[in-house]
Design an enzyme around this catalytic site. Structure first.
Site, PDB file in Angstrom:
ATOM      1  N   GLU A  66      -4.694  47.435 -25.900  1.00 61.81           N
ATOM      2  CA  GLU A  66      -4.787  47.820 -24.482  1.00 61.81           C
ATOM      3  C   GLU A  66      -3.482  47.555 -23.728  1.00 61.81           C
ATOM      4  O   GLU A  66      -3.099  48.329 -22.858  1.00 61.81           O
ATOM      5  CB  GLU A  66      -5.942  47.053 -23.828  1.00 61.81           C
ATOM      6  CG  GLU A  66      -6.318  47.581 -22.454  1.00 61.81           C
ATOM      7  CD  GLU A  66      -7.578  46.915 -21.925  1.00 61.81           C
ATOM      8  OE1 GLU A  66      -8.634  47.052 -22.573  1.00 61.81           O
ATOM      9  OE2 GLU A  66      -7.489  46.232 -20.889  1.00 61.81           O
ATOM     10  N   ASP A  67      -2.813  46.466 -24.041  1.00 64.28           N
ATOM     11  CA  ASP A  67      -1.704  46.018 -23.188  1.00 64.28           C
ATOM     12  C   ASP A  67      -0.324  45.993 -23.840  1.00 64.28           C
ATOM     13  O   ASP A  67       0.641  45.568 -23.193  1.00 64.28           O
ATOM     14  CB  ASP A  67      -2.022  44.619 -22.625  1.00 64.28           C
ATOM     15  CG  ASP A  67      -3.198  44.655 -21.654  1.00 64.28           C
ATOM     16  OD1 ASP A  67      -3.446  45.724 -21.067  1.00 64.28           O
ATOM     17  OD2 ASP A  67      -3.877  43.628 -21.492  1.00 64.28           O
TER      18      ASP A  67
HETATM   19  P1  NDP Z   1      -7.137  44.875 -12.818  1.00 63.44           P
HETATM   20  O1  NDP Z   1      -8.094  44.923 -11.705  1.00 63.44           O
HETATM   21  O2  NDP Z   1      -7.565  45.509 -14.078  1.00 63.44           O
HETATM   22  O3  NDP Z   1      -6.693  43.361 -13.070  1.00 63.44           O
HETATM   23  C1  NDP Z   1      -7.607  42.472 -13.662  1.00 63.44           C
HETATM   24  C2  NDP Z   1      -7.288  42.265 -15.122  1.00 63.44           C
HETATM   25  O4  NDP Z   1      -6.024  41.631 -15.227  1.00 63.44           O
HETATM   26  C3  NDP Z   1      -8.260  41.340 -15.802  1.00 63.44           C
HETATM   27  O5  NDP Z   1      -9.359  42.065 -16.294  1.00 63.44           O
HETATM   28  C4  NDP Z   1      -7.413  40.716 -16.886  1.00 63.44           C
HETATM   29  O6  NDP Z   1      -7.443  41.637 -17.978  1.00 63.44           O
HETATM   30  C5  NDP Z   1      -6.015  40.723 -16.313  1.00 63.44           C
HETATM   31  N1  NDP Z   1      -5.519  39.446 -15.765  1.00 63.44           N
HETATM   32  C6  NDP Z   1      -4.259  38.944 -15.926  1.00 63.44           C
HETATM   33  N2  NDP Z   1      -4.091  37.813 -15.262  1.00 63.44           N
HETATM   34  C7  NDP Z   1      -5.261  37.533 -14.670  1.00 63.44           C
HETATM   35  C8  NDP Z   1      -5.695  36.459 -13.844  1.00 63.44           C
HETATM   36  N3  NDP Z   1      -4.884  35.449 -13.505  1.00 63.44           N
HETATM   37  N4  NDP Z   1      -6.974  36.472 -13.384  1.00 63.44           N
HETATM   38  C9  NDP Z   1      -7.797  37.472 -13.725  1.00 63.44           C
HETATM   39  N5  NDP Z   1      -7.443  38.530 -14.507  1.00 63.44           N
HETATM   40  C10 NDP Z   1      -6.172  38.560 -14.975  1.00 63.44           C
HETATM   41  O7  NDP Z   1      -5.814  45.596 -12.520  1.00 63.44           O
HETATM   42  P2  NDP Z   1      -4.725  45.456 -11.365  1.00 63.44           P
HETATM   43  O8  NDP Z   1      -5.321  45.208 -10.044  1.00 63.44           O
HETATM   44  O9  NDP Z   1      -3.663  44.546 -11.847  1.00 63.44           O
HETATM   45  O10 NDP Z   1      -4.194  46.932 -11.385  1.00 63.44           O
HETATM   46  C11 NDP Z   1      -3.799  47.536 -12.603  1.00 63.44           C
HETATM   47  C12 NDP Z   1      -3.434  48.978 -12.312  1.00 63.44           C
HETATM   48  O11 NDP Z   1      -4.531  49.694 -11.732  1.00 63.44           O
HETATM   49  C13 NDP Z   1      -2.302  49.057 -11.316  1.00 63.44           C
HETATM   50  O12 NDP Z   1      -1.418  50.062 -11.707  1.00 63.44           O
HETATM   51  C14 NDP Z   1      -3.011  49.423 -10.011  1.00 63.44           C
HETATM   52  O13 NDP Z   1      -2.154  50.124  -9.161  1.00 63.44           O
HETATM   53  C15 NDP Z   1      -4.143  50.291 -10.511  1.00 63.44           C
HETATM   54  N6  NDP Z   1      -5.262  50.317  -9.598  1.00 63.44           N
HETATM   55  C16 NDP Z   1      -5.704  49.153  -9.034  1.00 63.44           C
HETATM   56  C17 NDP Z   1      -6.749  49.145  -8.181  1.00 63.44           C
HETATM   57  C18 NDP Z   1      -7.168  47.857  -7.590  1.00 63.44           C
HETATM   58  O14 NDP Z   1      -8.173  47.775  -6.895  1.00 63.44           O
HETATM   59  N7  NDP Z   1      -6.427  46.791  -7.868  1.00 63.44           N
HETATM   60  C19 NDP Z   1      -7.460  50.371  -7.827  1.00 63.44           C
HETATM   61  C20 NDP Z   1      -6.944  51.507  -8.502  1.00 63.44           C
HETATM   62  C21 NDP Z   1      -5.902  51.468  -9.325  1.00 63.44           C
HETATM   63  P3  NDP Z   1      -7.174  41.244 -19.520  1.00 63.44           P
HETATM   64  O15 NDP Z   1      -8.273  40.358 -20.001  1.00 63.44           O
HETATM   65  O16 NDP Z   1      -7.193  42.588 -20.182  1.00 63.44           O
HETATM   66  O17 NDP Z   1      -5.819  40.617 -19.534  1.00 63.44           O
END
Ligand code: NDP
Ligand code: ZN
Length: 178
Positions: A66-67
Site C-alpha cells: 500500500e505505501d
Molecule cells: P488517512 O486518513 O488515510 O490517514 C490515516 C492513516 O495514516 C492511518 O490509517 C494510518 O494508516 C496512517 N497513519 C500514519 N501515522 C498515523 C498516526 N500517527 N495516527 C494514525 N494513523 C496514522 O489519510 P490522510 O489524511 O493522511 O490523507 C491521505 C491522502 O488522502 C492525502 O493525499 C489527502 O489529501 C487525501 N484525502 C484526505 C482526506 C481527509 O479527510 N484527510 C479526504 C480526501 C482525500 P497505515 O496503518 O496504513 O499506516
C-alpha cells in the site's frame, strides 16, 4: 518439519525495514514508519496471543504494498502465496478515490479471512492508540473524530476473531462515545 520460521520472520522484518526506510509516521514526533508494522505484529503476539507465523509475517509486511513500491508479485516470490494473500486482503487500492477506499474497508471487513481480520484488528488498535497519544499535524479535531467513527465501523465487520484485541478496541471506542 524443517521450515525455517525464524529465518522467514527476520527476512520479513528486513524486507519491511528496507522498503519503509525513508518513511515516517504522521505523529508530530515523525516516528520511523517501521515502528508501526513491528508494533502491529507485537500487538498480535503479546496482546492477541497469536502464534500463527503467517499472520505475524503478514503483519510485518502489511503496509509495504500500500505505501511503498512493493508489488504483490514481489511478496509472493519472496514469501509465498499464503502470506501474499493476507497482505493483498489488507491492502487498499490506491487507484481508487480516498472516500471509496475507506468505504470498501467497511464493506470488505466481514468477508475477509480470519488471518486478515487479525491483522486489521491489530492495525486499527495501533493507529487509534497513536491518535489518542497525539494528533497528526494538519488534522482537525473533526478529522480525528471521523477516523475513530470510521474505524469502529470497520471493526464491526471484524468481530468474533480475537477477544483481547476486540476488548481493547471497545475500551477505546467507549472513551470516544462510540
Ligand atoms: P488517512 O486518513 O488515510 O490517514 C490515516 C492513516 O495514516 C492511518 O490509517 C494510518 O494508516 C496512517 N497513519 C500514519 N501515522 C498515523 C498516526 N500517527 N495516527 C494514525 N494513523 C496514522 O489519510 P490522510 O489524511 O493522511 O490523507 C491521505 C491522502 O488522502 C492525502 O493525499 C489527502 O489529501 C487525501 N484525502 C484526505 C482526506 C481527509 O479527510 N484527510 C479526504 C480526501 C482525500 P497505515 O496503518 O496504513 O499506516
Ligand atoms: Zn498499517
Amino acid at each position: 518439519d524443517c521450515v525455517d520460521i525464524l529465518g522467514m520472520l527476520v527476512k520479513c522484518s528486513n524486507f519491511a525495514a528496507v522498503k519503509h526506510s525513508t518513511q515516517r509516521r504522521k505523529d508530530p514526533a515523525k516516528t520511523p514508519y517501521i515502528n508501526h508494522p513491528i508494533g502491529v505484529a507485537y500487538i498480535l503476539t503479546e496482546e492477541g496471543g497469536v502464534r500463527d507465523a503467517s499472520v505475524i509475517m503478514a503483519a510485518i509486511l502489511h503496509d509495504t504494498v500500500e505505501d511503498t513500491d512493493t508489488t504483490l508479485d514481489e511478496i509472493k516470490k519472496e514469501f509465498g502465496h499464503q502470506i501474499a494473500g493476507i497482505v493483498a486482503e489488507v491492502t487498499d487500492d490506491k487507484a481508487l478515490p480516498y472516500d471509496e477506499r475507506k468505504r470498501l474497508q467497511i464493506v470488505h471487513a466481514p468477508t475477509s479471512s480470519r488471518e486478515a481480520k487479525l491483522v486489521k484488528l491489530a492495525d486499527k488498535l495501533y493507529n487509534l492508540r497513536d491518535l489518542e497519544k497525539a494528533t497528526p499535524e494538519g488534522w482537525s479535531d473533526e478529522k480525528v473524530a471521523e477516523y475513530f467513527k470510521w474505524s469502529s465501523k470497520v471493526v464491526e465487520g471484524l468481530r468474533g476473531t480475537n477477544r483481547q484485541l476486540e476488548a481493547s478496541l471497545d475500551e477505546i471506542f467507549s472513551r470516544h462515545d462510540l
